[in-house]
Design a protein around this motif. Structure first.
Motif, short mmCIF file in Angstrom:
data_model
loop_
_atom_site.label_atom_id
_atom_site.label_comp_id
_atom_site.label_asym_id
_atom_site.label_seq_id
_atom_site.Cartn_x
_atom_site.Cartn_y
_atom_site.Cartn_z
N TYR A 613 0.97 -5.13 10.14
CA TYR A 613 1.68 -3.98 9.56
C TYR A 613 0.95 -2.69 9.89
O TYR A 613 -0.24 -2.67 10.20
CB TYR A 613 1.82 -4.14 8.04
N ARG A 615 0.49 1.16 8.19
CA ARG A 615 0.64 1.90 6.93
C ARG A 615 0.31 3.36 7.19
O ARG A 615 -0.69 3.70 7.83
CB ARG A 615 -0.30 1.32 5.88
N ASP A 617 -0.16 7.03 5.05
CA ASP A 617 -0.29 7.76 3.78
C ASP A 617 -0.36 9.25 4.10
O ASP A 617 -1.09 9.67 5.02
CB ASP A 617 -1.55 7.36 3.02
N GLN A 635 2.63 6.89 -0.02
CA GLN A 635 1.83 5.80 0.52
C GLN A 635 2.72 4.69 1.05
O GLN A 635 3.81 4.45 0.53
CB GLN A 635 0.89 5.24 -0.56
N ASN A 636 2.27 4.01 2.11
CA ASN A 636 3.08 2.97 2.77
C ASN A 636 4.43 3.53 3.21
O ASN A 636 5.48 2.93 2.96
CB ASN A 636 3.28 1.76 1.84
N ASP A 639 7.24 1.49 5.79
CA ASP A 639 7.98 0.29 5.40
C ASP A 639 8.43 0.42 3.95
O ASP A 639 7.70 0.97 3.12
CB ASP A 639 7.11 -0.97 5.51
N GLU A 644 0.66 -8.36 2.48
CA GLU A 644 -0.66 -8.14 3.05
C GLU A 644 -1.55 -9.38 3.01
O GLU A 644 -2.50 -9.47 3.77
CB GLU A 644 -1.38 -7.01 2.30
N ARG A 658 6.52 0.80 -0.69
CA ARG A 658 6.35 2.23 -0.51
C ARG A 658 6.27 2.89 -1.89
O ARG A 658 6.96 2.49 -2.83
CB ARG A 658 7.52 2.79 0.28
#
Length: 668
Positions: A613, A615, A617, A635-636, A639, A644, A658
């Motif tokens: 993944y 990520r 932020d 954040q996130n 997606d 995780e 998210r």
């Protein structure tokens, strides 16, 4: 609410789109920062530390005495308070995402698996030793750290020192793959009042308040309180997760110094946590609720002389009361909750002397005592009778550990130094353990440092491995021995110019006798080899713009009768992050971070994989006055949600969603 893909689709999609997302997110991150002026001039004092000052940040976790990060002969990383503020993270375990080579895998809202250099197989990852002001928070029942029980105020942290690799000579058993030392601010550094309020889609309600006062020129104190209400994530099955939790804690710190270098510090804390979840040992949707109460009191007395010699005497008492409340199973049976009460006493003395200009000699002694009582998880069947499902035999133990160490740092020449030492421990679980190390450093000038190290470290057994019983069978073994690791390391740091620094480290580790189940009993049956590379690049692109890149590669092979059931495939091969800090004005800043984590999963069960993944932020912070700060964070962002971590019970897995939050901080 977005629909949930089938497991096979979830596994394939990141393999096709992961690299494209990584490139797109990296471009987005650079575009967001592209408006930063290229000149080296900017508003004064925007960054807490310049690149030059970061190189000279003093750390103690690697050598036991204050030494600049740049010249330390170990793979180290320092998270400053400015890094914490600019990261946007609100909980302690999330901060470690920025450390090269450290794997942070979130199981759900309140559980994380965190380790460095591999073998991060569960939320009780047991190869990492974590300290708060020198107080160990390693869990002696299951191994690892109960991270949700360490929901300390990030505002009180001065810096976090991280060793990637062994630190056993100074810190003892369980410092196998790394050591984290979280250093809180002295009371004199937190004078006046401060209050923070946070609200958002996942951090539903959060509050922190602190007040400190300088009583006189020698004595200062602070008191503080924190409340957190953390929301639930969505399960991988598409249903709402059962993982929300609340935390309430309060503490104090008192510091007294005199003109002769004597420093007395007294600190303490009380915490209470309520959490919910689904138990993997019972029917899939059985709801339970946990409560965790804890408290500690720590006193440290130290004296430091101008020549860097001195001594430290530290003692602390730590109390834990964990209880899982009664719950009703789908079949009508009632489960009486698992419980644990633990008392821990620790006393530690360290002495540093400078016998000659070319030697710095350290030695120390420590004693630790643990008394616990563990109540079993019992099923009262609807048809009558009862069965102990999970228990420990014996249900109460007294554990003793006595240790001593000696370490000498020898200046061989103006450019060469050698640090040699060893820790000797005795405990009533695995008897005597010896943990030597040697570190050679070459610093020809202030622009570069090269180092090499060889270390032996051990992980001693925990109650789970020696005393576990389940469903009428005994899985624990009193013959379980300590896991042993030999690690070989090389590192190089270079100040390329006044705005660019490079840090490289490579390693090879040989693990002998890792624990796993064999023939229904825990035993030392797995051997492993691991190797890797960790790289860090810090660039002060302009006076008001900083970029930091981190990359790590890990290769690991396991040997044993059936190691795949616990170890294989659970460590990401590649990890990458880039962080951007842009001070648009002296009152407005934009911070961003991009993280890439490779796929992890069980080799024998691909449907349980957590795919790779990316990520992203983003956070905007505005300070209209010196006493008021507003922040908003996403954040996130790439997606709607992603897993995780991996668990053998898919029903209890959740996907990290998210989220957005806003915060207000007032100082007075």
């Amino acid at each position: 609410m977005a629909s949930t893909s089938k497991p096979a689709d979830r596994r394939e999609k990141p393999l096709r789109q992961g690299p494209l997302r990584l490139v797109a997110a990296a471009v987005l991150l650079l575009v967001l920062s592209a408006h930063c002026p290229a000149s080296t001039e900017g508003p004064p004092g925007l960054f807490a530390l310049s690149i030059e000052e970061l190189m000279d940040v003093k750390i103690t976790v690697a050598t036991g005495s204050d030494e600049s990060w740049f010249q330390t002969p170990a793979a180290t990383f320092v998270i400053t308070q400015d890094d914490i503020r600019r990261s946007g993270h609100r909980t302690l375990p999330e901060l470690f995402r920025m450390v090269p080579g450290m794997h942070v895998a979130r199981f759900n809202s309140h559980n994380w698996a965190i380790s460095t250099r591999g073998i991060n197989f569960s939320r009780f990852a047991n190869k990492l030793l974590v300290l708060i002001d020198g107080r160990s928070i390693y869990d002696h029942t299951f191994g690892g750290v109960r991270w949700h029980a360490q929901d300390i105020p990030l505002e009180n942290i001065k810096q976090i020192e991280v060793i990637r690799g062994p630190g056993a000579t100074l810190w003892g058993a369980n410092a196998v793959n790394g050591v984290i030392n979280i250093i809180t601010k002295e009371a004199s550094e937190t004078l006046g009042g401060a209050a923070t309020v946070v609200g958002g889609s996942h951090d539903r309600g959060f509050g922190f308040v602190r007040y400190g006062e300088q009583v006189n020129d020698r004595l200062a104190y602070r008191v503080w309180g924190k409340y957190g209400n953390y929301g639930r994530h969505q399960a991988v099955t598409g249903e709402d997760g059962i993982d929300d939790w609340q935390s309430l804690r309060a503490g104090f710190r008192l510091d007294r110094k005199n003109s002769e270098g004597l420093h007395l510090s007294i600190k303490g804390e009380w915490s209470g946590i309520d959490q919910a979840g689904a138990d993997q040992f019972a029917p899939a949707r059985r709801i339970f609720e946990d409560t965790v109460h804890g408290a500690y009191l720590q006193t440290t007395l130290s004296r430091k002389h101008p020549d860097d010699s001195g001594w430290t005497l530290k003692g602390y008492y730590d109390y834990l009361d964990y209880h899982q409340t009664d719950a009703l199973a789908d079949n009508g049976s009632t489960f009486l909750g698992f419980g644990e009460r633990r008392h821990l006493f620790n006393l530690d003395f360290q002495y540093t002397l400078i016998p000659t200009d070319s030697h710095r000699l350290m030695w120390g002694l420590a004693y630790e005592f643990i008394a616990d009582q563990i109540d079993p998880l019992t099923e009262l069947q609807a048809a009558g009778g009862s069965i102990v499902q999970i228990g420990f035999d014996p249900d109460s133990r007294h554990l003793h550990k006595l240790s001593g160490f000696i370490q000498d740092t020898i200046a061989l020449s103006p450019a060469w130094s050698l640090m040699v030492g060893s820790k000797l421990e005795h405990n009533n679980q695995t008897d005597f353990e010896i943990q030597p190390s040697a570190r050679l450093a070459w610093t020809p000038d202030h622009r570069q440092t090269a180092w090499a190290a060889i270390s032996r470290s051990v992980r001693t057994s925990v109650r789970l491995e020696q005393d576990l019983t389940a469903f009428g069978l005994r899985f624990g073994s009193e013959d379980f021995d300590a896991e042993k690791v030999w690690t070989y390391e090389l590192g190089y740091r270079r100040k390329v110019n006044s705005r660019l620094t490079l840090d490289l480290a490579t390693f090879y580790s040989r693990y002998e006798g890792l624990g796993d189940l064999a023939a229904g009993e825990f035993g030392n049956i797995v051997d492993s080899n691991s190797h890797g590379l960790e790289a860090l690049l810090q660039w002060q692109a302009a006076a008001n713009w900083r970029l930091i890149w981190a990359y790590s590669y890990l290769g690991i092979d396991h040997e044993g009768p059936n190691p795949s059931t616990r170890y294989d495939g659970l460590d990401p091969r590649h990890q990458f992050n880039v962080r951007s800090s842009w001070d648009m004005t002296d009152r407005l800043e934009l911070n961003a971070a991009l993280y890439y984590v490779d796929q992890v999963g069980y080799d024998f069960a691909p449907a349980l994989d957590a795919p790779a993944y990316v990520r992203l932020d983003l956070g905007l912070t505005w300070r209209p006055t010196d006493y008021l700060e507003f922040s908003i964070w996403g954040q996130n962002l790439l997606d709607s949600r992603h897993p995780e971590a991996v668990s053998s019970n898919r029903e209890t897995n959740v996907e990290i969603e998210r989220s957005v939050y806003a915060s207000v901080t007032v100082t007075f």
